[in-house]
Write an enzyme that holds these catalytic residues in place. Sequence first.
Site, PDB file in Angstrom:
ATOM      1  N   GLU A 117      76.837  47.911  16.290  1.00 41.64           N
ATOM      2  CA  GLU A 117      78.246  47.859  16.703  1.00 41.64           C
ATOM      3  C   GLU A 117      78.831  46.498  16.409  1.00 41.64           C
ATOM      4  OE1 GLU A 117      78.133  48.503  20.906  1.00 41.64           O
ATOM      5  OE2 GLU A 117      77.120  50.429  20.679  1.00 41.64           O
TER       6      GLU A 117
ATOM      7  N   LYS B  64      80.533  43.086  17.518  1.00 40.47           N
ATOM      8  CA  LYS B  64      80.483  42.269  18.730  1.00 40.47           C
ATOM      9  C   LYS B  64      81.900  41.741  18.959  1.00 40.47           C
ATOM     10  CE  LYS B  64      77.810  38.499  20.807  1.00 40.47           C
ATOM     11  NZ  LYS B  64      78.893  38.077  21.609  1.00 40.47           N
TER      12      LYS B  64
ATOM     13  N   TYR C 114      81.547  49.669  25.606  1.00 40.01           N
ATOM     14  CA  TYR C 114      80.345  49.828  24.783  1.00 40.01           C
ATOM     15  C   TYR C 114      79.039  50.040  25.548  1.00 40.01           C
ATOM     16  CZ  TYR C 114      80.675  44.805  25.751  1.00 40.01           C
ATOM     17  OH  TYR C 114      80.831  43.597  26.359  1.00 40.01           O
TER      18      TYR C 114
ATOM     19  N   LYS D 135      74.949  36.777  15.187  1.00 37.14           N
ATOM     20  CA  LYS D 135      76.280  36.161  15.209  1.00 37.14           C
ATOM     21  C   LYS D 135      76.665  35.592  13.849  1.00 37.14           C
ATOM     22  CE  LYS D 135      77.716  34.133  19.040  1.00 37.14           C
ATOM     23  NZ  LYS D 135      77.749  33.330  20.279  1.00 37.14           N
TER      24      LYS D 135
ATOM     25  N   CYS E 270      94.833  -1.777  18.711  1.00 34.86           N
ATOM     26  CA  CYS E 270      95.448  -0.495  19.051  1.00 34.86           C
ATOM     27  C   CYS E 270      96.601  -0.207  18.083  1.00 34.86           C
ATOM     28  CB  CYS E 270      95.971  -0.536  20.488  1.00 34.86           C
ATOM     29  SG  CYS E 270      96.945   0.920  20.911  1.00 34.86           S
TER      30      CYS E 270
ATOM     31  N   CYS F  49      99.959  -0.376  20.375  1.00 30.89           N
ATOM     32  CA  CYS F  49     100.489  -1.589  21.016  1.00 30.89           C
ATOM     33  C   CYS F  49      99.856  -2.867  20.486  1.00 30.89           C
ATOM     34  CB  CYS F  49     100.332  -1.502  22.528  1.00 30.89           C
ATOM     35  SG  CYS F  49      98.613  -1.613  23.065  1.00 30.89           S
TER      36      CYS F  49
ATOM     37  N   CYS G 242      91.756   1.458  23.989  1.00 35.37           N
ATOM     38  CA  CYS G 242      92.769   0.416  24.120  1.00 35.37           C
ATOM     39  C   CYS G 242      92.800   0.061  25.609  1.00 35.37           C
ATOM     40  CB  CYS G 242      94.130   0.952  23.671  1.00 35.37           C
ATOM     41  SG  CYS G 242      95.476  -0.134  24.193  1.00 35.37           S
TER      42      CYS G 242
ATOM     43  N   CYS H 163     100.542   0.176  27.133  1.00 33.10           N
ATOM     44  CA  CYS H 163     100.521   0.863  25.847  1.00 33.10           C
ATOM     45  C   CYS H 163     101.382   2.138  25.959  1.00 33.10           C
ATOM     46  CB  CYS H 163      99.068   1.201  25.525  1.00 33.10           C
ATOM     47  SG  CYS H 163      98.854   2.083  23.992  1.00 33.10           S
TER      48      CYS H 163
HETATM   49  S1  IVH Z   1      76.116  45.258  24.902  1.00 24.48           S
HETATM   50  C1  IVH Z   1      73.047  44.497  28.465  1.00 24.48           C
HETATM   51  N1  IVH Z   1      77.811  45.512  22.957  1.00 24.48           N
HETATM   52  O1  IVH Z   1      78.711  39.938  23.999  1.00 24.48           O
HETATM   53  C2  IVH Z   1      73.903  43.991  27.382  1.00 24.48           C
HETATM   54  N2  IVH Z   1      77.924  43.545  24.254  1.00 24.48           N
HETATM   55  O2  IVH Z   1      77.108  37.527  23.883  1.00 24.48           O
HETATM   56  C3  IVH Z   1      75.120  44.778  27.210  1.00 24.48           C
HETATM   57  N3  IVH Z   1      79.759  42.012  23.602  1.00 24.48           N
HETATM   58  O3  IVH Z   1      77.726  39.963  27.340  1.00 24.48           O
HETATM   59  C4  IVH Z   1      76.022  44.187  26.222  1.00 24.48           C
HETATM   60  N4  IVH Z   1      80.554  43.258  21.971  1.00 24.48           N
HETATM   61  O4  IVH Z   1      80.196  40.613  26.746  1.00 24.48           O
HETATM   62  C5  IVH Z   1      77.385  44.716  23.955  1.00 24.48           C
HETATM   63  N5  IVH Z   1      79.271  45.916  21.222  1.00 24.48           N
HETATM   64  C6  IVH Z   1      78.868  45.140  22.197  1.00 24.48           C
HETATM   65  C7  IVH Z   1      79.489  43.909  22.490  1.00 24.48           C
HETATM   66  C8  IVH Z   1      78.977  43.125  23.529  1.00 24.48           C
HETATM   67  C9  IVH Z   1      80.707  42.132  22.647  1.00 24.48           C
HETATM   68  C10 IVH Z   1      79.653  40.859  24.496  1.00 24.48           C
HETATM   69  C11 IVH Z   1      79.225  41.161  25.897  1.00 24.48           C
HETATM   70  C12 IVH Z   1      77.944  40.416  26.060  1.00 24.48           C
HETATM   71  C13 IVH Z   1      78.131  39.290  25.087  1.00 24.48           C
HETATM   72  C14 IVH Z   1      76.853  38.612  24.705  1.00 24.48           C
END
Ligand code: IVH
Length: 701
Positions: A125, A127, A237, A324, A418, A421, A436, A442
């Site tokens: 998914e 993020k 999610y 990430k 500075c 001033c 400064c 100043c």
């Molecule tokens: S699942 C038990 N799915 O990212 C864990 N989190 O950096 C359940 N987040 O705390 C989280 N998109 O706030 C999940 N597709 C996604 C997400 C997601 C964003 C956030 C969420 C999490 C944080 C971690």
Amino acid sequence: METVNTDDIRKRIEELRAAIAENNRRYYVENNPVISDYEFDMQMKELADLEKAHPEFASPDSPTGKVGSDLAERSSAGDGTHEFAQFPHKYPMLSLGNTYDISEVEAFVERARKILGTSFTFCCELKFDGTAICLTYRNGRLDRALTRGDGAIGDDVTVNVRHIRNIPERLIGSGYPDEFEIRGEIYMPYKAFDRLNEERLRDEDQPFANPRNAASGSLKLTTPEEVGHRGLECTLYHMLGDNLPFTTHDQALKAAAGWGLPVSDKRKICTDISDIEEYIGYWDTARKALPFATDGIVIKINELAYQKELGYTAKFPRWAVAYKFKAEQALTRLLSIDYQVGRTGAVTPVANLEPVLLSGTTVKRATLHNAGQMQLLDVRVGDYVYVEKGGEIIPKITGVELDRREPGTIVPVFPDKCPDCGTTLVRDEGEARYFCPNSDGCPTQIKGKLVHFISRKAMNVLAGDATVEQLYNLGYVRTPADFYDLGMEKLLTLEGWKERSARRLLDSLEASKKTGFGHVLFALGIRYVGETTAKSLAEHFRNIDALMKAGRDELLSVEDIGEVIADSILEYFSKPSHISEIRRLEHAGLKFSMDEDSGPASSALEGLTIVISGNFSISRDEMKELITKNGGRNSSSVSGKTSFLLAGEKPGPEKVRKAHELGIRVISEDEFMGMLPASHTPDGTADHADYGSLVTQPTLF
Ligand code: IVH
């Protein structure tokens, strides 16, 4: 053999823990991070690696074992946020393990394969880059919305969430469980973010650093209608509940979509690492066309039974990982460097760049932070440099492309005077920054101090930076006391000012005279005396004369005051100009002492049995006394006889849970104070109106 100095390691661990705690606070509570996500994640990784290699330094308090907390700090009058009622999460609300390294995703897949020893699938998914939310639906209706909080207890933001466009109040269709939770992310699409920041700049308000901070800041507003105007959106999610009728995560999300809940259709079921890598590769580029921010990909084991088998660590699920994306970088030429003075006198080097496109905007200026950082980077004028937009609104230089260094580049020389001033700059031992020292002469520092004085958490006067600039340039205001000598006649000479705007400022100056002593003390801008320190000082000394007379030892005896702050206070009061300024402000009618409560006891709490839990703006003993003074009874445990649980910052989870179970109201300190007659609140001050933030905004960009 290399000898490891364990003392150095211990020190580094402590350093990292302190830095992470502070960065967590800035991120989750202030919504104003000062380092990028990447830098933060790297600090966390370094700490986790060190703790792993040196288990003797492990600590249950380490941030590596805890979820960062977004629980609202005690409200400071009129800052637009307040203490929300806090409720425990039915299931802990955890974070995700994250990595920037695809080989760690491979390792995650392999580990799961080994443990499970059978075939399974992954759900990949996006993020979403916002703030986490937990919704409870009961009998098809939205019952409660909690923020993640500290993972165990969250802030109740239900009223605000009811104003978010795509979160349904009622479910549609059928087959939903009587009660279930669904978690997701609340975020602010780019369009809404740009509109909000334009508005804030126009109102001389500090803009949000990024859509994520705007989303979490907006979610904690005290004005639900305003939340509705902010254009927040939600994607859900993760569904949780007892005995959910699904075998996979994907099925649960499909069902949720059928009930009218907002679920992303961008997820994909993958069977192996190459599928996952393909998904990552695709969205690394495709995400740039999305109308909202994403910061990575989440890879989850799809089968719920296998999720259960893998379980959780104290902080993360073992059945999911986040990959990430690194912040985008651009390479461009450094044309010249300006040196700018801030309100504290710190001098910041700012790079002028050959314009370059970065994450959708053209960047021409970027910060080089300080002299230490310039040396570290070994940057020269004419070099090709890397620019990044981190968590901050101001882009920064993160590196130099040495391979492209041409002959003729110039080593920059940090000025010794500075730029504003002309005073010779100083650099305290061990400091990376030059200052400064002419703090009272100043111009930039003077204007900065004036803006601080009137800012929302200080005197909360209705004026912004541009007004201060005009008042300063016209010679009307040079010190805070000059604000109170302003009259209609002078204000009407300001460009574009009419009687109405002048009246508004004068009224707000008049209203500011009711501001409590703690805020006034904060407004003075004594170096290192922040809001909390000012409050402790006000409570301890009760009036300005006692504080001015205090010696070093007495200052050090006050909670949270160390040597640096004590010395700064002593230095501040050693200047005759500061004393005469205070006398002028006193003469103007500002409060330089705490209002003592001398009135008769009220019967506002007659017949009520109250349990207190957590920390308050006053000590727990004072709170108990306040309860009895107003006719209430204190009790130490929550039972059927409890009228309400008065929950301060960090209430005991057990008490909150019990109150929740018994249907006993949990009220915040603000709500409680609202139940008392004004003269029976600790300092009797009226709440500040919410005029929006007037915090100093760097004038660089
Ligand atoms: S699942 C038990 N799915 O990212 C864990 N989190 O950096 C359940 N987040 O705390 C989280 N998109 O706030 C999940 N597709 C996604 C997400 C997601 C964003 C956030 C969420 C999490 C944080 C971690």
